[in-house]
Write a protein that holds these residues in place. Sequence first.
Motif, short mmCIF file in Angstrom:
data_model
loop_
_atom_site.label_atom_id
_atom_site.label_comp_id
_atom_site.label_asym_id
_atom_site.label_seq_id
_atom_site.Cartn_x
_atom_site.Cartn_y
_atom_site.Cartn_z
N THR A 24 4.52 5.56 -5.38
CA THR A 24 4.52 5.56 -6.84
C THR A 24 3.53 6.59 -7.37
OG1 THR A 24 5.13 3.22 -6.87
CG2 THR A 24 4.23 4.13 -8.90
N ASP A 25 2.33 6.60 -6.81
CA ASP A 25 1.30 7.55 -7.26
C ASP A 25 1.73 8.99 -7.02
OD1 ASP A 25 -0.24 5.39 -8.03
OD2 ASP A 25 -1.56 5.46 -6.26
N LEU A 26 2.53 9.22 -5.98
CA LEU A 26 3.02 10.57 -5.68
C LEU A 26 4.26 10.95 -6.49
CD1 LEU A 26 2.61 10.57 -1.79
CD2 LEU A 26 1.29 11.91 -3.45
N ARG A 62 4.07 -1.50 -16.87
CA ARG A 62 3.26 -2.59 -16.33
C ARG A 62 3.54 -3.88 -17.09
NH1 ARG A 62 -0.80 -1.50 -12.33
NH2 ARG A 62 -0.98 0.74 -12.09
N LYS A 114 0.83 -1.21 0.00
CA LYS A 114 0.00 0.00 0.00
C LYS A 114 0.87 1.26 0.00
CE LYS A 114 -3.61 2.35 2.59
NZ LYS A 114 -4.46 2.37 3.77
N TYR A 124 9.56 5.58 -9.43
CA TYR A 124 9.14 5.42 -10.82
C TYR A 124 9.03 3.95 -11.18
CZ TYR A 124 10.02 10.35 -11.22
OH TYR A 124 9.99 11.71 -11.04
N THR A 125 8.08 3.66 -12.03
CA THR A 125 7.93 2.29 -12.52
C THR A 125 8.50 2.20 -13.93
OG1 THR A 125 5.79 2.63 -13.57
CG2 THR A 125 5.77 2.03 -11.24
N ARG A 178 2.62 1.71 -3.36
CA ARG A 178 1.69 2.25 -4.38
C ARG A 178 1.49 3.74 -4.18
NH1 ARG A 178 -2.12 -2.87 -3.80
NH2 ARG A 178 -1.18 -4.18 -5.42
N GLU A 179 1.37 4.16 -2.91
CA GLU A 179 1.21 5.59 -2.63
C GLU A 179 2.45 6.36 -3.09
OE1 GLU A 179 0.77 8.75 1.09
OE2 GLU A 179 0.79 6.61 1.52
N ARG A 203 8.00 14.64 -0.87
CA ARG A 203 7.55 14.94 -2.24
C ARG A 203 7.99 16.35 -2.63
NH1 ARG A 203 1.86 16.08 -4.81
NH2 ARG A 203 2.33 15.48 -6.94
N ARG A 241 2.58 -3.45 -11.68
CA ARG A 241 3.59 -2.41 -11.77
C ARG A 241 4.96 -3.08 -11.72
NH1 ARG A 241 1.27 2.67 -8.42
NH2 ARG A 241 -0.87 2.00 -8.34
#
Length: 133
Positions: free
Chosen positions: A21-23, A31, A15, A27-28, A18-19, A64, A37
């Motif tokens: 990454t979303d912020l 997919r 979790k 970096y990914t 993922r947060e 961030r 991811r």
Amino acid sequence: MTVGDLSRQTGVTVKALREYTDLGLIYTLGRSPANYRLYDTDALWCVRFIGELRGLGLTVAEIRDLTTAYLDSPDRPVGSHLAELLHRSRERLRQRITAQQQILDRIDEFETEHQHHLEEGDLCWAGDPRCEA
């Protein structure tokens, strides 16, 4: 590696990853065909760096902000910005310590004031109908 692999290698929850990454903190590579991811070994460093900063009391929002400042001007050092964030973290921690010390002081005062009742087990609060007789 998948987010699960990254989680196992770093000890950070899926979790949280993922947060991050979303912020934009990690970096990914994109997919997988199964829509997982995918991360490279740079993600390991990023997660450890985030953990280091979190361990110093920085919030995810502050991390961030720091990474955004770096990405916006990669040729400018971010040391002074980090120093300011560490100063804020230190002040938050001092405030929390002060608040916790105040609670300890109130406990001490209460115990001193009600020592006899606490030892005898007959402490009654004002207005407690069980104590009125």
